[in-house]
Scaffold this active site. Sequence first.
Site, PDB file in Angstrom:
ATOM      1  NE  ARG A  79      -2.332 -32.864  41.306  1.00 27.87           N
ATOM      2  CZ  ARG A  79      -3.089 -33.890  41.699  1.00 27.87           C
ATOM      3  NH1 ARG A  79      -4.231 -33.668  42.321  1.00 27.87           N
ATOM      4  NH2 ARG A  79      -2.710 -35.128  41.490  1.00 27.87           N
ATOM      5  CD  GLU A 131       0.195 -49.094  43.051  1.00 28.88           C
ATOM      6  OE1 GLU A 131       0.080 -47.851  43.062  1.00 28.88           O
ATOM      7  OE2 GLU A 131       0.571 -49.759  44.018  1.00 28.88           O
TER       8      GLU A 131
HETATM    9  P1  AMP Z   1       2.456 -41.036  36.936  1.00 24.74           P
HETATM   10  O1  AMP Z   1       1.546 -41.432  35.792  1.00 24.74           O
HETATM   11  O2  AMP Z   1       2.778 -42.177  37.847  1.00 24.74           O
HETATM   12  O3  AMP Z   1       3.685 -40.310  36.447  1.00 24.74           O
HETATM   13  O4  AMP Z   1       1.630 -40.049  37.852  1.00 24.74           O
HETATM   14  C1  AMP Z   1       1.484 -38.728  37.497  1.00 24.74           C
HETATM   15  C2  AMP Z   1       0.116 -38.191  37.814  1.00 24.74           C
HETATM   16  O5  AMP Z   1      -0.332 -38.587  39.107  1.00 24.74           O
HETATM   17  C3  AMP Z   1       0.177 -36.671  37.818  1.00 24.74           C
HETATM   18  O6  AMP Z   1      -0.981 -36.193  37.156  1.00 24.74           O
HETATM   19  C4  AMP Z   1       0.204 -36.285  39.279  1.00 24.74           C
HETATM   20  O7  AMP Z   1      -0.648 -35.196  39.513  1.00 24.74           O
HETATM   21  C5  AMP Z   1      -0.282 -37.524  40.036  1.00 24.74           C
HETATM   22  N1  AMP Z   1       0.660 -37.934  41.106  1.00 24.74           N
HETATM   23  C6  AMP Z   1       1.340 -39.094  41.143  1.00 24.74           C
HETATM   24  N2  AMP Z   1       2.097 -39.189  42.248  1.00 24.74           N
HETATM   25  C7  AMP Z   1       1.915 -38.048  42.930  1.00 24.74           C
HETATM   26  C8  AMP Z   1       2.449 -37.514  44.159  1.00 24.74           C
HETATM   27  N3  AMP Z   1       3.335 -38.194  44.918  1.00 24.74           N
HETATM   28  N4  AMP Z   1       2.067 -36.280  44.539  1.00 24.74           N
HETATM   29  C9  AMP Z   1       1.185 -35.577  43.781  1.00 24.74           C
HETATM   30  N5  AMP Z   1       0.638 -36.023  42.632  1.00 24.74           N
HETATM   31  C10 AMP Z   1       0.993 -37.240  42.197  1.00 24.74           C
END
Ligand code: AMP
Length: 174
Positions: free
Chosen positions: A61, A98
């Site tokens: 994305r 996770e």
């Molecule tokens: P993180 O590594 O936990 O910061 O997760 C970020 C990545 O996961 C990004 O590329 C987001 O597109 C996706 N992502 C994580 N949580 C969400 C959410 N609640 N809604 C949409 N995309 C998410």
Amino acid sequence: MSLEKLKKSIRNIPDFPIPGIQFKDVTTLFKNADNLKELTKELNKKYRNKGITKIIGIESRGFIMAPIMALELNAGFIPIRKPGKLPYDTIEESYEKEYGIDTIQIHKDALTPDDIVIIHDDLLATGGTMLAAYKLVKKMGVKKIYINFIIELEELKGRDHFPYDIEVDSLIKF
Ligand code: AMP
């Protein structure tokens, strides 16, 4: 138009892709021409005079707005991808999710020491993905790194993982 209007255009999908996740669906923002234009303007606003040479987008994305930012800021676009997708020699970084370990890659000749870059992704949750991207780009020895998101899930405190002297920006906070 206000950021509040952009915020309202993001669709929330409860329990996607797994129970307990409130998924922020940006496709409902992107599909409206005025919203897309406003988002582009707002994302680029603070980088206009920073001498940005490359926008790095994180698969997948992050690939939507990063090339638009690159065009607006007169910079190049660089993809960070999942393993096995980039055709030339790569360097990589692994990080814990996770469930299990994820890896991201970048072409080893994508950046030079003179580059001033923005790493962009759609959303900051725990920060694991962007921290790995930051470490990957840092290894390549560019001049300066900015970090940019459309959305930040503030309660997860993802931004706390980044060094204090790195500018981490997000437009819309939940
Ligand atoms: P993180 O590594 O936990 O910061 O997760 C970020 C990545 O996961 C990004 O590329 C987001 O597109 C996706 N992502 C994580 N949580 C969400 C959410 N609640 N809604 C949409 N995309 C998410």
